[in-house]
Structures are given as C-alpha cells and as structure tokens.
Design a protein around this motif. Sequence first.
Motif, PDB file in Angstrom:
ATOM      1  N   ASN A 166      38.988  35.449  39.992  1.00  0.00           N
ATOM      2  CA  ASN A 166      37.840  35.546  39.094  1.00  0.00           C
ATOM      3  C   ASN A 166      38.211  36.170  37.754  1.00  0.00           C
ATOM      4  O   ASN A 166      37.539  35.903  36.749  1.00  0.00           O
ATOM      5  N   ASN A 167      39.268  36.974  37.719  1.00  0.00           N
ATOM      6  CA  ASN A 167      39.811  37.397  36.425  1.00  0.00           C
ATOM      7  C   ASN A 167      40.280  36.176  35.650  1.00  0.00           C
ATOM      8  O   ASN A 167      40.014  36.036  34.452  1.00  0.00           O
ATOM      9  N   GLN A 168      40.970  35.266  36.350  1.00  0.00           N
ATOM     10  CA  GLN A 168      41.457  34.042  35.717  1.00  0.00           C
ATOM     11  C   GLN A 168      40.294  33.137  35.313  1.00  0.00           C
ATOM     12  O   GLN A 168      40.246  32.631  34.191  1.00  0.00           O
ATOM     13  N   TYR A 169      39.338  32.949  36.225  1.00  0.00           N
ATOM     14  CA  TYR A 169      38.211  32.043  35.979  1.00  0.00           C
ATOM     15  C   TYR A 169      37.376  32.508  34.791  1.00  0.00           C
ATOM     16  O   TYR A 169      36.881  31.689  33.999  1.00  0.00           O
ATOM     17  N   GLN A 170      37.236  33.829  34.648  1.00  0.00           N
ATOM     18  CA  GLN A 170      36.420  34.391  33.567  1.00  0.00           C
ATOM     19  C   GLN A 170      37.251  34.690  32.317  1.00  0.00           C
ATOM     20  O   GLN A 170      36.770  35.331  31.381  1.00  0.00           O
ATOM     21  N   HIS A 171      38.492  34.243  32.307  1.00  0.00           N
ATOM     22  CA  HIS A 171      39.375  34.367  31.138  1.00  0.00           C
ATOM     23  C   HIS A 171      39.555  35.825  30.705  1.00  0.00           C
ATOM     24  O   HIS A 171      39.567  36.138  29.508  1.00  0.00           O
ATOM     25  N   LYS A 172      39.726  36.710  31.692  1.00  0.00           N
ATOM     26  CA  LYS A 172      39.968  38.111  31.394  1.00  0.00           C
ATOM     27  C   LYS A 172      41.427  38.315  30.980  1.00  0.00           C
ATOM     28  O   LYS A 172      42.294  37.481  31.247  1.00  0.00           O
TER      29      LYS A 172
ATOM     30  N   LEU B 250      45.120  39.253  30.888  1.00  0.00           N
ATOM     31  CA  LEU B 250      46.127  39.334  31.950  1.00  0.00           C
ATOM     32  C   LEU B 250      46.730  40.731  32.044  1.00  0.00           C
ATOM     33  O   LEU B 250      47.033  41.204  33.151  1.00  0.00           O
ATOM     34  N   GLU B 251      46.910  41.398  30.913  1.00  0.00           N
ATOM     35  CA  GLU B 251      47.481  42.750  30.949  1.00  0.00           C
ATOM     36  C   GLU B 251      46.539  43.720  31.654  1.00  0.00           C
ATOM     37  O   GLU B 251      46.990  44.618  32.380  1.00  0.00           O
ATOM     38  N   ASP B 252      45.240  43.545  31.460  1.00  0.00           N
ATOM     39  CA  ASP B 252      44.269  44.372  32.176  1.00  0.00           C
ATOM     40  C   ASP B 252      44.350  44.102  33.677  1.00  0.00           C
ATOM     41  O   ASP B 252      44.241  45.024  34.494  1.00  0.00           O
ATOM     42  N   TYR B 253      44.522  42.828  34.016  1.00  0.00           N
ATOM     43  CA  TYR B 253      44.669  42.473  35.432  1.00  0.00           C
ATOM     44  C   TYR B 253      45.854  43.188  36.049  1.00  0.00           C
ATOM     45  O   TYR B 253      45.760  43.737  37.171  1.00  0.00           O
ATOM     46  N   LYS B 254      46.983  43.207  35.361  1.00  0.00           N
ATOM     47  CA  LYS B 254      48.175  43.861  35.904  1.00  0.00           C
ATOM     48  C   LYS B 254      47.911  45.326  36.215  1.00  0.00           C
ATOM     49  O   LYS B 254      48.274  45.837  37.292  1.00  0.00           O
TER      50      LYS B 254
ATOM     51  N   ALA C 199      52.617  37.856  37.994  1.00  0.00           N
ATOM     52  CA  ALA C 199      52.314  39.266  37.778  1.00  0.00           C
ATOM     53  C   ALA C 199      52.105  40.010  39.095  1.00  0.00           C
ATOM     54  O   ALA C 199      52.719  41.063  39.337  1.00  0.00           O
ATOM     55  N   ASN C 200      51.243  39.472  39.975  1.00  0.00           N
ATOM     56  CA  ASN C 200      50.958  40.225  41.206  1.00  0.00           C
ATOM     57  C   ASN C 200      52.151  40.253  42.154  1.00  0.00           C
ATOM     58  O   ASN C 200      52.334  41.223  42.896  1.00  0.00           O
ATOM     59  N   LYS C 201      52.985  39.218  42.106  1.00  0.00           N
ATOM     60  CA  LYS C 201      54.179  39.237  42.958  1.00  0.00           C
ATOM     61  C   LYS C 201      55.174  40.284  42.483  1.00  0.00           C
ATOM     62  O   LYS C 201      55.745  41.028  43.307  1.00  0.00           O
ATOM     63  N   ALA C 202      55.400  40.361  41.189  1.00  0.00           N
ATOM     64  CA  ALA C 202      56.344  41.344  40.653  1.00  0.00           C
ATOM     65  C   ALA C 202      55.902  42.762  40.986  1.00  0.00           C
ATOM     66  O   ALA C 202      56.716  43.605  41.388  1.00  0.00           O
ATOM     67  N   ILE C 203      54.623  43.033  40.837  1.00  0.00           N
ATOM     68  CA  ILE C 203      54.107  44.371  41.150  1.00  0.00           C
ATOM     69  C   ILE C 203      54.221  44.641  42.644  1.00  0.00           C
ATOM     70  O   ILE C 203      54.626  45.739  43.065  1.00  0.00           O
TER      71      ILE C 203
END
Length: 259
Positions: A143-149, A151-155, A210-214
């Motif tokens: 939903n971060n992706q769907y709502q165009h949030k 990416l750095e905030d997502y990380k 991003a989520n895999k690296a973290i």
Amino acid sequence: MYVNPSEINSRAPIVLALRTKMSVSMIRFVLQLLLSLPFLGCTPEKNELPATPNPPVMFQKQKISILALGDSYTKGQGIPEDKSFPRQLAAALPSDSFEIAKGSPRIIAQTGWRTDQLSNAIAQATDIQDSTFSLVTLCIGVNNQYQHKNLEDYKTEFEDLLKTAIARAGNRPEHVIVLSIPDWAFTPYGQQYPGGGAQITAEIDAYNVANKAISLAYGVQYVDVTPISRQGLSRPELVASDGLHPSAEQYAEWVRLMY
C-alpha cells in the motif's frame, strides 16, 4: 497443494525459525534410531533374567505461538479466514511435534495498511507488548507502493517494524520471517490499472530490493513469494474471486516455500 510434513526440508525457513538445540522431532528420531540398533553391551547368560526394561520416554509437544504482521496479504482479503496465509502456516506444522498455542496465530493486519499504519496498530495492541512469540512473520509495503509513498520513508518505517518483529520474537532474528511483496500487476485488476502492469512491477521490485536488503542485514529469514504471484495471469486459480488478492491456493504455495 497443502504441505505434507514428511516433505519438510531441514533447511527450509520455517524449520530454521523453529529449530531449538534439538527439536522434539529430532529427539524422537534419535531415540528411535538408538532403539533400533543391536545391543552392543554384555549379553546376559542363558539362565540370567534380563534387566527390567526402562519405561518408555514420554515426549511433550513443542508449543508454538505465531504473530503475523501485515496488510491484506496477511489478513487474507477475499478468502475464508481459515485459508489465510498465517492460518495455513499454523495448520501445516507437524501435529505430532508441535502444538499451536491458544489464540495463535495472533494476526495484526488490515486491508489498505501502509507501514506507518501497521506500526500504529502494533503500538495499540497492548496484549502483545510483553509477549514473546515462537515465530513472527512480516509482509508489508504494497500500500506504500500503491499510494505512491516515498520509498526512503518506507525503508525507515520497514526497518522499525522489523526491529519490533525481532523484539517480539525474543530478540531472536532467526525466528522472524519476512515475506516479499506480491506483484499485483499479474492480476485482472492490475492489468486494468492506469499506467499498466510494467510500472507496477518495477515499483514492486524496488520495494522488494529495499526490504530484502534490510532483512538480510538483520539476519532474519526472507521468503520471496513474488515469483508465485507473477503466475497469476497464467494460473487464474492463484487469484481470489475479487480479481486482486491471492487465493487460498496461492497462500498454500507460499507456505510450501517455507517447508
């Protein structure tokens, strides 16, 4: 489609996550092996009564508690509740070795949640704040992706959620499983979305990088379910009747990846 306990891979994420110094099933296997071997000690004389055999060893099942954190993919939007990913995961555990704790899996997930909304919900879930779970799963970000949030905030928010998941697993990162974000471009709904499926796929890939690296940096288990989701057009049975979310069959395939 469902997991046969006899097919479990000893290196699979679910086994690695639940493995202790020696699991109940491993102890049982070792004892059976020992009992099957010929006795190599002194053999009693013919007129000597054998020693009284020891009583059988009783094994206690390992009690497992599961915390599942996420969004619609964890909730199981569009399918029966008992067919959601967390409930299929719990049901697939070998019943001769594991017992699911009462109230487990504890699911904190809602359709539409972003990372920040999941964080707020966890903070309000007072029943888990002092709890330690055998296994914690995390799948969040679509939903971060769907709502165009951003990416750095997502990380940043994903990393905070991962820290929370590890804490709820008793600070044992190997007891945490992160699932990649499925690609909803390969659904009837995604095909009709303005901008086309290629853009969706590119953005999902960026989020998963991003989520895999973290996840790997923190030493948790990472399961890539995205390739399965990308079979949604060629295998319509993998998509729920709403034309967007995974079906029970797709969740079953996710679970199989973990065994």
